[in-house]
Design a protein around this motif. Structure first.
Motif, PDB file in Angstrom:
ATOM      1  N   TYR A   1      -1.715   6.852  -2.408  1.00 26.59           N
ATOM      2  CA  TYR A   1      -0.735   5.767  -2.381  1.00 26.59           C
ATOM      3  C   TYR A   1      -0.547   5.240  -0.961  1.00 26.59           C
ATOM      4  O   TYR A   1      -0.496   4.028  -0.738  1.00 26.59           O
ATOM      5  CB  TYR A   1       0.607   6.237  -2.935  1.00 26.59           C
ATOM      6  N   ILE A   2      -0.425   6.146  -0.006  1.00 21.42           N
ATOM      7  CA  ILE A   2      -0.212   5.729   1.384  1.00 21.42           C
ATOM      8  C   ILE A   2      -1.433   4.981   1.906  1.00 21.42           C
ATOM      9  O   ILE A   2      -1.303   3.982   2.626  1.00 21.42           O
ATOM     10  CB  ILE A   2       0.131   6.945   2.253  1.00 21.42           C
ATOM     11  N   GLN A   3      -2.619   5.439   1.543  1.00 13.86           N
ATOM     12  CA  GLN A   3      -3.841   4.733   1.954  1.00 13.86           C
ATOM     13  C   GLN A   3      -3.854   3.312   1.404  1.00 13.86           C
ATOM     14  O   GLN A   3      -4.161   2.351   2.128  1.00 13.86           O
ATOM     15  CB  GLN A   3      -5.067   5.499   1.470  1.00 13.86           C
ATOM     16  N   ARG A   4      -3.500   3.159   0.142  1.00 11.01           N
ATOM     17  CA  ARG A   4      -3.477   1.827  -0.464  1.00 11.01           C
ATOM     18  C   ARG A   4      -2.428   0.935   0.201  1.00 11.01           C
ATOM     19  O   ARG A   4      -2.685  -0.235   0.492  1.00 11.01           O
ATOM     20  CB  ARG A   4      -3.175   1.939  -1.959  1.00 11.01           C
ATOM     21  N   LEU A   5      -1.254   1.488   0.444  1.00 10.28           N
ATOM     22  CA  LEU A   5      -0.176   0.695   1.021  1.00 10.28           C
ATOM     23  C   LEU A   5      -0.389   0.400   2.499  1.00 10.28           C
ATOM     24  O   LEU A   5       0.292  -0.466   3.066  1.00 10.28           O
ATOM     25  CB  LEU A   5       1.157   1.408   0.817  1.00 10.28           C
ATOM     26  N   SER A   6      -1.332   1.099   3.125  1.00  9.00           N
ATOM     27  CA  SER A   6      -1.663   0.841   4.521  1.00  9.00           C
ATOM     28  C   SER A   6      -2.639  -0.314   4.688  1.00  9.00           C
ATOM     29  O   SER A   6      -2.886  -0.757   5.811  1.00  9.00           O
ATOM     30  CB  SER A   6      -2.249   2.108   5.164  1.00  9.00           C
ATOM     31  N   GLU A   7      -3.202  -0.816   3.584  1.00  8.64           N
ATOM     32  CA  GLU A   7      -4.077  -1.982   3.659  1.00  8.64           C
ATOM     33  C   GLU A   7      -3.265  -3.185   4.147  1.00  8.64           C
ATOM     34  O   GLU A   7      -2.056  -3.273   3.891  1.00  8.64           O
ATOM     35  CB  GLU A   7      -4.658  -2.290   2.273  1.00  8.64           C
ATOM     36  N   PRO A   8      -3.895  -4.106   4.869  1.00 11.02           N
ATOM     37  CA  PRO A   8      -3.161  -5.267   5.399  1.00 11.02           C
ATOM     38  C   PRO A   8      -2.390  -6.011   4.306  1.00 11.02           C
ATOM     39  O   PRO A   8      -2.966  -6.442   3.305  1.00 11.02           O
ATOM     40  CB  PRO A   8      -4.267  -6.142   5.990  1.00 11.02           C
ATOM     41  N   GLY A   9      -1.101  -6.132   4.501  1.00  9.08           N
ATOM     42  CA  GLY A   9      -0.259  -6.885   3.575  1.00  9.08           C
ATOM     43  C   GLY A   9       0.183  -6.153   2.328  1.00  9.08           C
ATOM     44  O   GLY A   9       1.031  -6.661   1.579  1.00  9.08           O
ATOM     45  N   ALA A  10      -0.333  -4.959   2.085  1.00  6.43           N
ATOM     46  CA  ALA A  10      -0.055  -4.285   0.813  1.00  6.43           C
ATOM     47  C   ALA A  10       1.394  -3.825   0.703  1.00  6.43           C
ATOM     48  O   ALA A  10       2.051  -4.044  -0.334  1.00  6.43           O
ATOM     49  CB  ALA A  10      -0.997  -3.106   0.630  1.00  6.43           C
ATOM     50  N   LEU A  11       1.919  -3.176   1.737  1.00  6.84           N
ATOM     51  CA  LEU A  11       3.288  -2.686   1.646  1.00  6.84           C
ATOM     52  C   LEU A  11       4.284  -3.841   1.668  1.00  6.84           C
ATOM     53  O   LEU A  11       5.307  -3.805   0.974  1.00  6.84           O
ATOM     54  CB  LEU A  11       3.583  -1.697   2.777  1.00  6.84           C
TER      55      LEU A  11
END
Length: 276
Positions: A185-195
């Motif tokens: 989850y943290i890896q996905r949310l660390s993508e540009p703009g994801a969080l």
């Protein structure tokens, strides 16, 4: 066996996981914050094995193909529109809808606005918005539980949540979700703009009009250790459902029901679906 889909809609392409025969009874499962479709991986696989066609999309902002920058594009009408668009693309005129956390909010509103499209509704954790509104007005406990909402709408929240390898996000899950899943989850949310996109669900304006009572057969599952939703809104949800209603309370279970007790929850869902 779980498969991966890309579901094209006018808003963009949603990533999804799916299982079950193409002609199986359709079930759409909606995740919450700060998760993704994989929160439902156990349930999707079991439903598929039982002959259902289960699909769980990464919702708006979580799918890279549907990640608008403006918070206004994360309003309830857009989120409900995504559900209908996904169902239309899958060829589902009528389907069962399941939602947890923010996915539960979207599920309630979809049932309110498109009752004829749903065979059943199942909501996990999130009380009916009307019941939650009543609790926020009169219940001090729920007021305290909901104080985080204002902080999460503030600018700079992204930086705070992702600092120190996502320490704040890890504390949120509080060991109720496996560390490898939290890492993903943290890896996905660390993508540009994801969080930012995920937090835009909180920053978007919400309907001024009140949601109505739900006529779709409904299962509502609430857990006693949920930090976000207290018992007042949970028990008050019954007054907001006019259709067949089942309330299931899970003792000593946290907010993260689909991943903490997937076997128990999936059993409840199967019982609810089989009765309709």
């Amino acid at each position: 066996m779980t498969e991966h889909l890309s579901i094209a809609t006018p808003a963009g392409s949603f990533d999804a996981i799916a299982a079950g025969p193409a002609d199986g009874r359709p079930v759409l499962l909606l995740h919450g914050f700060p998760e993704a479709a994989i929160a439902w991986d156990y349930t999707v696989a079991v439903l598929g094995d039982r002959g259902f066609r289960a699909v769980a999309p990464d919702q708006r902002g979580y799918s890279p193909g549907v990640r608008p920058e403006n918070a206004a594009e994360y309003g309830i009408s857009e989120l409900v529109g995504d559900v209908v668009a996904i169902a239309d693309e899958l060829g589902w005129s009528k389907f069962d809808l399941v939602g947890h956390d923010w996915g539960g909010v979207v599920a309630w509103w979809t049932a309110n606005e498109h009752p004829a499209r749903l065979r059943t509704l199942s909501v996990v954790s999130t009380p009916h918005p009307g019941a939650l509104g009543e609790a926020l007005h009169a219940d001090e406990d729920q007021q305290l539980r909901s104080q985080y909402l204002q902080a999460w709408r503030a600018h700079g929240t992204e930086r705070q949540m992702l600092a120190e390898n996502g320490a704040a996000l890890r504390r949120m899950f509080d060991r109720h979700v496996g560390p490898s899943r939290v890492d993903e989850y943290i890896q996905r949310l660390s993508e540009p703009g994801a969080l930012t996109a995920a937090l835009n669900w909180y920053r978007a304006s919400r309907p001024a009009g009140q949601i109505g009572k739900i006529e779709v057969p409904t299962l509502y599952v609430w857990s006693t250790e949920d930090v976000a939703f207290g018992s007042t809104a949970a028990t008050g949800t019954e007054r907001w459902v006019t259709g067949a209603y089942s309330f299931q309370m899970l003792e000593d279970v946290s907010h993260w029901v689909p991943e903490e007790v997937p076997e128990v929850l999936t059993g409840m869902l199967l019982e609810h679906l089989s009765g309709r």
